[in-house]
Enzyme design. Structure first.
Site, PDB file in Angstrom:
ATOM      1  N   GLU A  78      34.579  38.430  38.166  1.00  0.00           N
ATOM      2  CA  GLU A  78      35.070  38.042  39.483  1.00  0.00           C
ATOM      3  C   GLU A  78      35.581  39.296  40.166  1.00  0.00           C
ATOM      4  O   GLU A  78      36.227  40.132  39.521  1.00  0.00           O
ATOM      5  CB  GLU A  78      36.221  37.039  39.366  1.00  0.00           C
ATOM      6  CG  GLU A  78      35.812  35.713  38.799  1.00  0.00           C
ATOM      7  CD  GLU A  78      37.012  34.856  38.424  1.00  0.00           C
ATOM      8  OE1 GLU A  78      38.140  35.371  38.375  1.00  0.00           O
ATOM      9  OE2 GLU A  78      36.795  33.666  38.168  1.00  0.00           O
TER      10      GLU A  78
ATOM     11  N   TYR B   2      28.947  47.469  41.139  1.00  0.00           N
ATOM     12  CA  TYR B   2      28.352  46.380  40.376  1.00  0.00           C
ATOM     13  C   TYR B   2      26.888  46.172  40.766  1.00  0.00           C
ATOM     14  O   TYR B   2      26.020  45.994  39.909  1.00  0.00           O
ATOM     15  CB  TYR B   2      29.146  45.087  40.549  1.00  0.00           C
ATOM     16  CG  TYR B   2      30.553  45.152  40.014  1.00  0.00           C
ATOM     17  CD1 TYR B   2      30.838  45.760  38.793  1.00  0.00           C
ATOM     18  CD2 TYR B   2      31.612  44.610  40.726  1.00  0.00           C
ATOM     19  CE1 TYR B   2      32.126  45.820  38.304  1.00  0.00           C
ATOM     20  CE2 TYR B   2      32.908  44.660  40.238  1.00  0.00           C
ATOM     21  CZ  TYR B   2      33.163  45.269  39.033  1.00  0.00           C
ATOM     22  OH  TYR B   2      34.438  45.324  38.542  1.00  0.00           O
TER      23      TYR B   2
ATOM     24  N   ASN C 282      36.672  44.083  48.053  1.00  0.00           N
ATOM     25  CA  ASN C 282      36.593  45.316  47.263  1.00  0.00           C
ATOM     26  C   ASN C 282      35.175  45.880  47.337  1.00  0.00           C
ATOM     27  O   ASN C 282      34.376  45.762  46.412  1.00  0.00           O
ATOM     28  CB  ASN C 282      37.005  45.044  45.816  1.00  0.00           C
ATOM     29  CG  ASN C 282      37.203  46.314  45.026  1.00  0.00           C
ATOM     30  OD1 ASN C 282      36.698  47.369  45.374  1.00  0.00           O
ATOM     31  ND2 ASN C 282      37.938  46.197  43.926  1.00  0.00           N
TER      32      ASN C 282
ATOM     33  N   ILE D 242      38.539  46.076  35.217  1.00  0.00           N
ATOM     34  CA  ILE D 242      38.125  47.462  35.091  1.00  0.00           C
ATOM     35  C   ILE D 242      39.011  48.258  36.041  1.00  0.00           C
ATOM     36  O   ILE D 242      39.350  47.776  37.127  1.00  0.00           O
ATOM     37  CB  ILE D 242      36.633  47.642  35.408  1.00  0.00           C
ATOM     38  CG1 ILE D 242      36.177  49.080  35.154  1.00  0.00           C
ATOM     39  CG2 ILE D 242      36.287  47.152  36.789  1.00  0.00           C
ATOM     40  CD1 ILE D 242      34.665  49.255  35.172  1.00  0.00           C
ATOM     41  N   ALA D 243      39.417  49.448  35.620  1.00  0.00           N
ATOM     42  CA  ALA D 243      40.302  50.256  36.456  1.00  0.00           C
ATOM     43  C   ALA D 243      39.996  51.730  36.256  1.00  0.00           C
ATOM     44  O   ALA D 243      39.712  52.163  35.135  1.00  0.00           O
ATOM     45  CB  ALA D 243      41.763  49.980  36.095  1.00  0.00           C
TER      46      ALA D 243
END
Length: 137
Positions: A92, A104, A97, A58-59
């Site tokens: 993962e 999340y 981060n 995801i970005a």
């Protein structure tokens, strides 16, 4: 989004793990199990196999972070995975981060395991991967 667009955005977002190339994105997108959702400023890529979804990456463009785009991509990922009959999802994430881990956690992911020294930072340090999961049922 095209593989080139995905690779460009990914490169603007990551050093650890390393950014993926256009050819890597093209290979992933060639699979019938892989899907992507997003916009020019953010995307989520996943795959579903045998009832299990994996959030591959995801970005969000650095200038657009903290605007809700990643949360929207995660909600779409969940919906697309359910549409493909996934009952559980995994991902993962680098243990360093913190922003991603907080996102999340806020969207229902919980830690299931760790992979010690899974990632290599640009300076050579080894970084653990946290394996997170959530029910999609």
């Amino acid at each position: 989004m095209t593989p080139a667009q995905l690779a460009t955005l990914h490169a603007a977002c990551f050093t650890t793990p390393r950014p993926w190339s256009e050819s890597e994105f093209a290979t992933l997108l060639a699979s019938p199990y892989t899907f992507v959702t997003g916009s020019p400023d953010a995307f989520a890529m996943g795959r579903v196999v045998a009832g299990e979804a994996e959030l591959l990456t995801i970005a969000t463009a650095p200038a657009r972070r903290r605007s809700g785009l990643a949360r929207t991509c995660l909600a779409r990922f969940d919906a697309m995975a359910r549409d493909r009959d996934a009952e559980i999802a995994f991902l993962e994430v680098s243990a360093e981060n913190e922003a991603a881990i907080a996102l999340y956690a806020a969207t229902g992911w919980t830690e299931r395991a760790r992979r010690t020294g899974y990632y290599t930072a640009p300076d050579g340090r080894r970084i653990d991967a946290r394996i997170l999961g959530k029910s999609l049922a």
